[in-house]
Motif scaffolding. Structure first.
Motif, mmCIF file in Angstrom:
data_model
loop_
_atom_site.group_PDB
_atom_site.id
_atom_site.type_symbol
_atom_site.label_atom_id
_atom_site.label_comp_id
_atom_site.label_asym_id
_atom_site.label_seq_id
_atom_site.Cartn_x
_atom_site.Cartn_y
_atom_site.Cartn_z
ATOM 1 N N VAL A 11 -11.474 -6.941 -1.387
ATOM 2 C CA VAL A 11 -10.255 -7.570 -0.870
ATOM 3 C C VAL A 11 -9.145 -7.531 -1.926
ATOM 4 O O VAL A 11 -7.981 -7.243 -1.630
ATOM 5 N N PHE A 13 -8.825 -5.325 -4.187
ATOM 6 C CA PHE A 13 -8.349 -3.941 -4.240
ATOM 7 C C PHE A 13 -7.340 -3.687 -3.123
ATOM 8 O O PHE A 13 -6.287 -3.110 -3.322
ATOM 9 N N LEU A 14 -7.703 -4.174 -1.924
ATOM 10 C CA LEU A 14 -6.796 -4.001 -0.781
ATOM 11 C C LEU A 14 -5.475 -4.728 -1.025
ATOM 12 O O LEU A 14 -4.409 -4.234 -0.701
ATOM 13 N N SER A 15 -5.586 -5.921 -1.616
ATOM 14 C CA SER A 15 -4.373 -6.684 -1.917
ATOM 15 C C SER A 15 -3.492 -5.908 -2.863
ATOM 16 O O SER A 15 -2.271 -5.900 -2.743
ATOM 17 N N LEU A 17 -3.359 -2.693 -3.087
ATOM 18 C CA LEU A 17 -2.706 -1.654 -2.280
ATOM 19 C C LEU A 17 -1.512 -2.234 -1.562
ATOM 20 O O LEU A 17 -0.451 -1.649 -1.487
ATOM 21 N N GLY B 8 -13.355 1.442 -2.729
ATOM 22 C CA GLY B 8 -12.080 1.838 -3.327
ATOM 23 C C GLY B 8 -11.795 3.307 -3.106
ATOM 24 O O GLY B 8 -10.699 3.681 -2.683
ATOM 25 N N LEU B 11 -10.974 3.973 0.503
ATOM 26 C CA LEU B 11 -9.636 3.493 0.854
ATOM 27 C C LEU B 11 -8.574 4.457 0.381
ATOM 28 O O LEU B 11 -7.625 4.769 1.097
ATOM 29 N N LEU B 227 -13.576 -13.744 6.333
ATOM 30 C CA LEU B 227 -13.041 -12.500 5.781
ATOM 31 C C LEU B 227 -13.503 -11.365 6.693
ATOM 32 O O LEU B 227 -14.682 -11.253 7.028
ATOM 33 N N VAL B 229 -12.946 -7.076 7.373
ATOM 34 C CA VAL B 229 -12.323 -5.804 6.996
ATOM 35 C C VAL B 229 -12.313 -4.927 8.246
ATOM 36 O O VAL B 229 -13.343 -4.761 8.907
ATOM 37 N N PRO B 246 -7.603 0.954 5.635
ATOM 38 C CA PRO B 246 -8.243 -0.304 6.029
ATOM 39 C C PRO B 246 -7.349 -1.532 5.791
ATOM 40 O O PRO B 246 -6.408 -1.492 5.002
ATOM 41 N N ALA B 248 -7.686 -5.924 5.314
ATOM 42 C CA ALA B 248 -8.588 -7.060 5.110
ATOM 43 C C ALA B 248 -7.888 -8.329 5.575
ATOM 44 O O ALA B 248 -6.695 -8.513 5.314
ATOM 45 N N PHE B 269 -4.315 -14.343 6.093
ATOM 46 C CA PHE B 269 -3.539 -13.448 5.225
ATOM 47 C C PHE B 269 -4.125 -12.049 5.389
ATOM 48 O O PHE B 269 -5.336 -11.854 5.274
ATOM 49 N N ALA B 271 -4.242 -8.157 4.122
ATOM 50 C CA ALA B 271 -3.889 -7.208 3.057
ATOM 51 C C ALA B 271 -3.848 -5.821 3.668
ATOM 52 O O ALA B 271 -4.838 -5.346 4.224
ATOM 53 N N GLN B 272 -2.697 -5.199 3.628
ATOM 54 C CA GLN B 272 -2.554 -3.839 4.165
ATOM 55 C C GLN B 272 -1.584 -3.048 3.301
ATOM 56 O O GLN B 272 -0.846 -3.625 2.499
ATOM 57 N N SER B 273 -1.606 -1.739 3.468
ATOM 58 C CA SER B 273 -0.853 -0.899 2.532
ATOM 59 C C SER B 273 0.624 -0.755 2.880
ATOM 60 O O SER B 273 1.419 -0.378 2.052
#
Lengths: 284, 347
Positions: A11, A13-15, A17, B8, B11, B227, B229, B246, B248, B269, B271-273
């Motif tokens: 998570v 790591f995704l954060s 990104l 990682g 991703l 959580l 994903v 992906p 999260a 929350f 988390a995305q790119s």
């Protein structure tokens, strides 16, 4: 519980990104140019796209640049299906030309003044009338297209020039549309030349009755300008036909026949050696 | 740390940029729960149809249920366009429809049937349609168009682990046919345009979507932390225009005790790119159930959804009002309002 920790790391790591976000620099410069066009900043879009096209070979770049010129000329596609209808208009035939009001009225004036004009001048004027009648027919078919004033027409020409060697069919169709709008606007303005001729012929008709020997009445018509203008319009129509052939290959035969008919009218534009215009010996 | 390292790499391999289409359109799930609760559905119990968003919630399920539902928006007229385009039957009417828009348009429709029991769930959607188009450049209209048709099968396995932790895994198989293209009006009008710009592509994808839930029992407010994903998986053909990085979702929810009905509050929350502002990544949601009625609302900075659902003897009907504010390509603030309907049966 090690796997919980590992998921937690994932998570993070995704954060990480996500913290990169979407930077302005990542945006396609073409999207920025389209935004400028939509905002009406055509000068800005043209400057940006002229530079972009030197390093970006995408067909959409050229089309966007051509559209920026078109936008600066005042061309907006608000009634876009009028464009399509104009493209689907039936071709101009010899029969429709001979039935047109321009041809019939001029025939009437020419025959009334046949004696003053002489046989050679009469033939030349008849051929000229036929060419103008053909353009009148084209004009009626494309009059739903927007009119662009003369001082803005150069941008249409620049837009069409950008797409001259384009590879995509869509770009050639757009070039045909720009040239059609140009032609439509030129024809609206260019008929003033023919208006001058008609007016002079009408005068000749009345003067002829008063003074049958007066042969200088057409001298005020600037015939060399008129001829140049006619040639340009015929070339433009041929250009449009070439672009449409590229965009609609299965219509090639139809377009070739159309080209031949245009060529016929273009070839028939008289050299006006005998007609009593400004360049004739009677007027000099 | 091996798991995190592997994740990682995966991703990074999956991250790519393409034509800009909101990712929820080609990659999302079209049902009442996702639409009305948004990402807060990953952390809340207030599931109104289908399988839970977070597969770990399946471990809490106590009764077996068979569900089926139809979901569609008020702009369902685009469904015909999607069908024509994807079946190589694009005609002048479709093109006219496309280019007569003045702003972005979206459409989603879905038919789904599912079975859920303790620790296990399965659902099948034979027909999910999605559509997105954006028009710009008034001098020569340019369209970004996505039209997709999918079959989706989802399986969820879940189990109690220990110390009030639940773990679940969703396997989601998607077979999609889509077009994603950017073209001008004149590109669409020329001969054989279908071959060039309406080229249908196919993709098969398999997603592994794990979920984790911490839900201590016998607490007054029933707190939960979760959580999930999503979009973690592999595809048979990669398309740079359709990136699948992906996401999260880290969330929490509580159920404050009240005299009448059942209230649940949640926040997530994500988390995305790709995003514009970090505040867009946080969403809050609320669900209130009283008798046969359920009211749901959720909001993020630029979007909110209000939903009303009526349950009557295994039959459900509901409406969701979706409001989204965005900065359009001209740089001006723009809005999209859509009403979605859902009809479902539960046995």
């Amino acid at each position: 519980m090690a796997w919980v920790y590992q998921l937690f790391i994932a998570v993070l790591f995704l954060s990480n990104l996500s913290c990169q976000g979407q930077k302005a620099a990542d945006r396609d410069p073409l999207a920025d140019s389209n935004q400028k066009i939509d905002k009406g900043d055509y000068d800005g879009a043209i400057a940006q796209l002229e530079e972009l096209r030197t390093k970006d070979a995408r067909p959409l770049v050229k089309s966007a640049l051509a559209s920026a010129y078109a936008g600066r000329a005042g061309l907006k596609v608000e009634k876009l299906w009028d464009f399509v209808k104009a493209l689907n208009a039936p071709p101009v035939t010899e029969e429709s030309v001979k039935k047109s009001s321009v041809f019939l009225q001029s025939q009437d004036l020419i025959s009334k003044n046949a004696l003053v004009l002489g046989k050679s001048s009469e033939n030349e004027l008849e051929q000229l009338a036929q060419s103008m009648a053909a353009f009148q027919e084209y004009r009626l078919k494309i009059e739903s297209l927007p009119y662009i004033p003369q001082n803005k027409r150069n941008d249409l020409r620049l837009g069409a020039a950008v797409l001259k060697d384009a590879d995509s069919k869509g770009a050639h169709l757009y070039r045909a549309i720009l040239n059609l709008v140009f032609l439509r606007s030129e024809l609206q303005d260019g008929f003033k030349y023919w208006g001058d001729v008609s007016e002079e012929l009408k005068k000749l008709d009345s003067e002829n009755r008063k003074n049958p020997k007066n042969k200088q009445i057409l001298c005020s018509v600037k015939i060399s300008e008129f001829q140049d203008w006619l040639d340009q319009q015929f070339d433009r129509v041929t250009d449009i036909s070439e672009d449409l052939r590229f965009s609609f290959p299965s219509k090639s035969e139809e377009m070739i026949a159309f080209d031949k008919s245009i060529k016929k009218y273009q070839d028939e534009v008289p050299r006006l050696e005998h007609t009593l215009f400004s360049n004739s010996k009677e007027c000099r | 740390m091996k798991t995190a390292g592997f994740l990682g790499l995966l991703l990074m391999a999956l991250s790519a940029q393409g034509i800009e289409v909101p990712r929820s359109i080609p990659l999302g799930t079209s049902d009442f729960t996702h639409r009305s609760l948004g990402t807060t559905c990953y952390s809340m119990d207030a599931v109104v149809d289908g399988l839970p968003c977070n597969p770990a919630f399946a471990a809490k399920e106590r009764k077996a249920q068979l569900q089926t539902h139809i979901f569609f928006g008020n702009n369902v007229s685009y469904a015909q366009d999607v069908n024509d385009i994807l079946n190589n039957q694009t005609n002048q009417k479709n093109i006219e429809h496309l280019f007569n828009q003045t702003r972005s348009s979206e459409m989603e429709a879905n038919v789904e049937a599912g079975f859920l029991t303790e620790k296990f769930g399965i659902s099948f959607s034979p027909y999910r349609l999605s559509y997105y188009s954006l028009i710009r450049n008034s001098a020569l209209p340019v369209i970004t168009l996505y039209a997709g048709q999918e079959q989706v099968i989802r399986t969820q396995l879940a189990s109690y682990v220990q110390d009030d932790f639940y773990f679940g895994l969703q396997l989601r198989g998607v077979q999609r046919r889509f077009i994603l293209s950017e073209f001008t009006l004149t590109d669409a009008l020329v001969e054989n345009s279908q071959e060039d710009i309406f080229r249908v592509r196919e993709q098969k994808a398999l997603y592994f979507e794990p979920g984790l839930l911490w839900a201590p029992e016998e607490q007054a407010w029933s707190p939960q932390v979760s959580l999930t994903v999503t979009q973690l998986g592999a595809v048979d053909k990669k398309y740079t225009e359709l990136p699948a990085s992906p996401e999260a979702h880290l969330g929490t929810s509580v159920k404050p005790p009240i005299t009448y009905g059942e209230l649940e509050l949640g926040t997530t929350f994500t988390a995305q790119s790709r995003y514009e502002k970090w505040t867009e990544l946080i969403r809050v949601g609320v669900s209130y159930k009283l008798g046969a009625t359920q009211y749901v609302a959720s909001a993020t900075e630029n979007q909110y959804d209000l939903a009303f659902l009526l349950h009557y003897k295994g039959v459900r009907g509901g409406l969701t009002y979706d409001f989204r504010k965005f900065v359009n390509l001209v740089g001006e603030s723009d809005e999209v309002r859509t009403i979605y309907s859902q009809i479902g049966i539960e046995i």
